[in-house]
Design a protein around this motif. Structure first.
Motif, PDB file in Angstrom:
ATOM      1  N   GLY A 390      42.180 -45.154 -47.440  1.00  0.00           N
ATOM      2  CA  GLY A 390      42.765 -44.536 -48.374  1.00  0.00           C
ATOM      3  C   GLY A 390      44.393 -44.476 -48.478  1.00  0.00           C
ATOM      4  O   GLY A 390      44.879 -45.338 -47.976  1.00  0.00           O
ATOM      5  N   PRO A 391      45.117 -44.018 -49.410  1.00  0.00           N
ATOM      6  CA  PRO A 391      46.609 -44.186 -49.661  1.00  0.00           C
ATOM      7  C   PRO A 391      47.678 -43.871 -48.258  1.00  0.00           C
ATOM      8  O   PRO A 391      48.494 -44.531 -48.055  1.00  0.00           O
ATOM      9  N   ASP A 392      46.903 -43.153 -47.402  1.00  0.00           N
ATOM     10  CA  ASP A 392      47.782 -42.768 -46.318  1.00  0.00           C
ATOM     11  C   ASP A 392      47.383 -43.745 -45.106  1.00  0.00           C
ATOM     12  O   ASP A 392      48.059 -43.508 -44.158  1.00  0.00           O
ATOM     13  N   GLN A 393      46.349 -44.760 -45.165  1.00  0.00           N
ATOM     14  CA  GLN A 393      46.139 -45.509 -43.959  1.00  0.00           C
ATOM     15  C   GLN A 393      47.575 -46.374 -43.695  1.00  0.00           C
ATOM     16  O   GLN A 393      48.072 -47.139 -44.899  1.00  0.00           O
ATOM     17  N   PRO A 394      48.013 -46.642 -42.648  1.00  0.00           N
ATOM     18  CA  PRO A 394      48.848 -47.706 -42.343  1.00  0.00           C
ATOM     19  C   PRO A 394      48.756 -49.102 -42.833  1.00  0.00           C
ATOM     20  O   PRO A 394      47.698 -49.761 -42.717  1.00  0.00           O
ATOM     21  N   VAL A 395      49.963 -49.569 -43.476  1.00  0.00           N
ATOM     22  CA  VAL A 395      49.433 -50.903 -44.174  1.00  0.00           C
ATOM     23  C   VAL A 395      49.454 -52.092 -42.876  1.00  0.00           C
ATOM     24  O   VAL A 395      48.771 -53.257 -43.229  1.00  0.00           O
ATOM     25  N   SER A 396      49.582 -51.712 -41.874  1.00  0.00           N
ATOM     26  CA  SER A 396      49.767 -52.588 -40.850  1.00  0.00           C
ATOM     27  C   SER A 396      48.170 -52.745 -40.271  1.00  0.00           C
ATOM     28  O   SER A 396      47.822 -53.773 -39.441  1.00  0.00           O
ATOM     29  N   ASP A 397      47.438 -51.743 -40.664  1.00  0.00           N
ATOM     30  CA  ASP A 397      46.154 -51.980 -40.272  1.00  0.00           C
ATOM     31  C   ASP A 397      45.316 -52.900 -41.035  1.00  0.00           C
ATOM     32  O   ASP A 397      44.072 -53.209 -40.918  1.00  0.00           O
ATOM     33  N   LEU A 398      45.781 -53.283 -42.377  1.00  0.00           N
ATOM     34  CA  LEU A 398      45.076 -54.142 -42.943  1.00  0.00           C
ATOM     35  C   LEU A 398      44.732 -55.707 -42.861  1.00  0.00           C
ATOM     36  O   LEU A 398      45.706 -56.042 -42.162  1.00  0.00           O
ATOM     37  N   SER A 399      43.760 -56.191 -43.154  1.00  0.00           N
ATOM     38  CA  SER A 399      43.741 -57.668 -43.105  1.00  0.00           C
ATOM     39  C   SER A 399      44.729 -58.197 -44.145  1.00  0.00           C
ATOM     40  O   SER A 399      45.157 -57.972 -44.767  1.00  0.00           O
ATOM     41  N   GLY A 400      44.469 -59.682 -43.960  1.00  0.00           N
ATOM     42  CA  GLY A 400      45.924 -60.401 -44.652  1.00  0.00           C
ATOM     43  C   GLY A 400      45.361 -60.604 -46.163  1.00  0.00           C
ATOM     44  O   GLY A 400      46.375 -60.326 -46.857  1.00  0.00           O
ATOM     45  N   GLY A 401      44.253 -60.321 -46.339  1.00  0.00           N
ATOM     46  CA  GLY A 401      43.913 -60.382 -48.121  1.00  0.00           C
ATOM     47  C   GLY A 401      44.173 -58.898 -48.581  1.00  0.00           C
ATOM     48  O   GLY A 401      44.690 -59.000 -49.629  1.00  0.00           O
ATOM     49  N   ASN A 402      43.915 -57.961 -48.059  1.00  0.00           N
ATOM     50  CA  ASN A 402      44.060 -56.454 -48.544  1.00  0.00           C
ATOM     51  C   ASN A 402      45.652 -56.378 -48.442  1.00  0.00           C
ATOM     52  O   ASN A 402      45.961 -55.656 -49.259  1.00  0.00           O
TER      53      ASN A 402
END
Length: 497
Positions: A390-402
């Motif tokens: 969701g929107p509140d998830q830290p962006v640092s948690d995402l894979s490179g593509g996401n």
């Protein structure tokens, strides 16, 4: 067949409820270049952290030359076995090459660093591995490929003969890539073994002998590269049949379509006398080597630089230079060349990152409405197919593509009239790449003018035409339907002297 240099079997790694690797396997033989491929989130990075001793697996075994891997705390033993050269350099830029090669282990004389001996030993080390770099050069002044070679030489000085290269070509142009590959082949002949990680599948076929595919945190296959056609490799990575598709036939932009961007006589230290137009609903590509000036030109149009001369207009209005905020207000959206350094605020959430360019629309009097921000961000997450909680998830948690999709979402959030995309699919997996390029098609259909700067031919195939820069000048224009050899010849300066 020689005995394996590195073996990993049944590797499992969990982070709380998340299974990062469910069945990691790898067998690398001495003297080969072994490719490790898979979509973002497939488990490649997790396997590398286990292979380099940064983390212990929850299950499974790792062996070097038939012996169990060292204890996790024995860093010197790990350095003698393996080293990883990452996409982002781990050298200290302000130190010299010699200082980086022997950092924390400088030769001493009577308790003080012996600078003469340091320079001599550095020169000997570089000569041993045929690395042509001045030991006294400041590392920040080196080309990216030379920084890679300094890191490889440093690893070899510890005794390691197994080197992991993680996206080593991401910041290199074609000529630099070929030089790096030539150096890799020479090192292979000297007994060095490589694990090569790349999203550029063509590179796998150019430099590797064996390939291992991970998908959904599991080992899928290991095969000789020569026996695995590209379509079969993509199918193994994606988990579905990927037919070789011809370029989609689409209607060309009408000759009477309104001109969105019009630039005349743009010049700087990186480019000279640039004239170009991009019409509404048109996608124009900029191609060239890393020294061609294409990136600097695109960044100028996005407000990052100020040219020494020339003008540009967007929908008839003067386009401001050297002011990103003013360019944004003028109707320019941009995906910058490096999502890590320029594209994301890693300490913030997905929603905050995606809406940074439209904060003025989310509240009044300097206050931003949290509920409205989440609503806009949720819409962008759905629109870009960002796989997140969701929107509140830290962006640092995402894979490179996401993560790259978040950068694209922010560029689109302001409904730009001109969209400048710089290396928009760099370092992302096959499916994320297709999703990002589909957004380019959508922007075209919405009447947005799009400028795409890329070293990847697949990105440029979506363009209505491609302009080629060579030594800062536009030297060729290729309409849609160009052949690879034609474009590459223009980029390399073959067909224009």
């Amino acid at each position: 067949m020689s005995a394996p240099l590195v073996e990993a079997e049944g590797i499992v790694k969990r982070y709380g409820p998340t299974v990062a690797l469910a069945d990691g396997r790898l067998t690398v033989r001495p003297g080969e270049s072994h490719a490790l491929v898979g979509r973002n989130g497939a488990g490649k990075s997790t396997l590398v952290t286990v292979l380099t001793g940064l983390q212990a697996p929850d299950a499974g075994t790792v062996r070097f030359d038939g012996e169990s891997a060292p204890a996790l705390a024995d860093r010197d033993a790990w350095r003698r076995k393996v080293a990883c050269v990452y996409q982002k350099p781990t050298v200290v830029p302000e130190l010299t090459v010699a200082e980086n090669l022997f950092i924390n282990r400088q030769p001493l004389h009577r308790g003080f660093i012996s600078w003469r001996r340091l320079r001599r030993e550095a020169a000997e080390l570089l000569a041993t591995w045929d690395v042509h770099v001045d030991p006294e050069a400041r590392t920040a002044d080196l080309k990216v490929e030379d920084r890679h070679m300094v890191e490889i030489a440093r690893a070899l000085s510890f005794g390691a003969r197994f080197i992991v290269l993680d996206e080593p070509t991401a910041q290199l142009d074609n000529r630099e890539i070929e030089r790096l590959f030539s150096r890799m082949r020479a090192l292979q002949d000297s007994g060095v073994t490589f694990l090569f990680i790349s999203h550029h599948l063509q590179e796998v076929y150019e430099v590797c002998q064996t390939v291992t595919v991970l998908r959904d945190a599991r080992w899928i296959t290991t095969a000789p590269v020569a026996e695995l056609p590209r379509a079969a490799l993509v199918e193994a990575m994606a988990g579905e049949s990927v037919a070789e598709r011809a370029a989609a036939v689409r209607e060309t932009v009408a000759d009477d379509a309104t001109v969105a961007l019009e630039a005349h006589g743009l010049s700087s230290q990186s480019y000279q006398d640039i004239d170009l137009t991009v019409r509404h609903g048109e996608v124009v590509g900029l191609a060239g080597s890393s020294a061609s000036g294409k990136v600097e030109l695109a960044e100028t149009l996005a407000g990052l630089h100020t040219p020494t001369s020339g003008t540009a207009r967007l929908d008839g209005r003067h386009l401001p230079f050297g002011d990103v905020r003013a360019a944004l207000r003028a109707g320019v959206g941009c995906v910058p060349r490096d999502r890590h350094e320029q594209g994301l605020v890693t300490g913030m959430s997905i929603g905050d990152n995606a809406t940074l360019s439209v904060l003025n629309r989310l509240g009044r009097y300097g206050f931003v409405g949290t509920r409205r921000t989440r609503g806009v961000a949720a819409d962008l997450i759905a629109r870009l197919d960002i796989h997140a909680e969701g929107p509140d998830q830290p962006v640092s948690d995402l894979s490179g593509g996401n993560a790259q999709k978040v950068v694209m979402a922010r560029a689109l959030a302001s409904d730009p009239r001109l969209l400048v995309l710089i290396n928009p699919t760099a370092g992302v997996d096959v499916k994320s790449k297709e999703s990002l390029l589909a957004r380019v098609d959508n922007a075209r259909e919405d009447g947005t003018a799009v400028l795409v700067v890329s070293d990847e031919l697949d990105d440029l195939r979506r363009c209505d035409r491609v302009l080629v820069l060579f030594h800062g000048r536009i030297v060729a224009e290729h309409p849609a339907g160009w052949h690879d050899h034609e474009l590459i010849a223009s980029i390399e300066g073959v067909d224009h002297g």
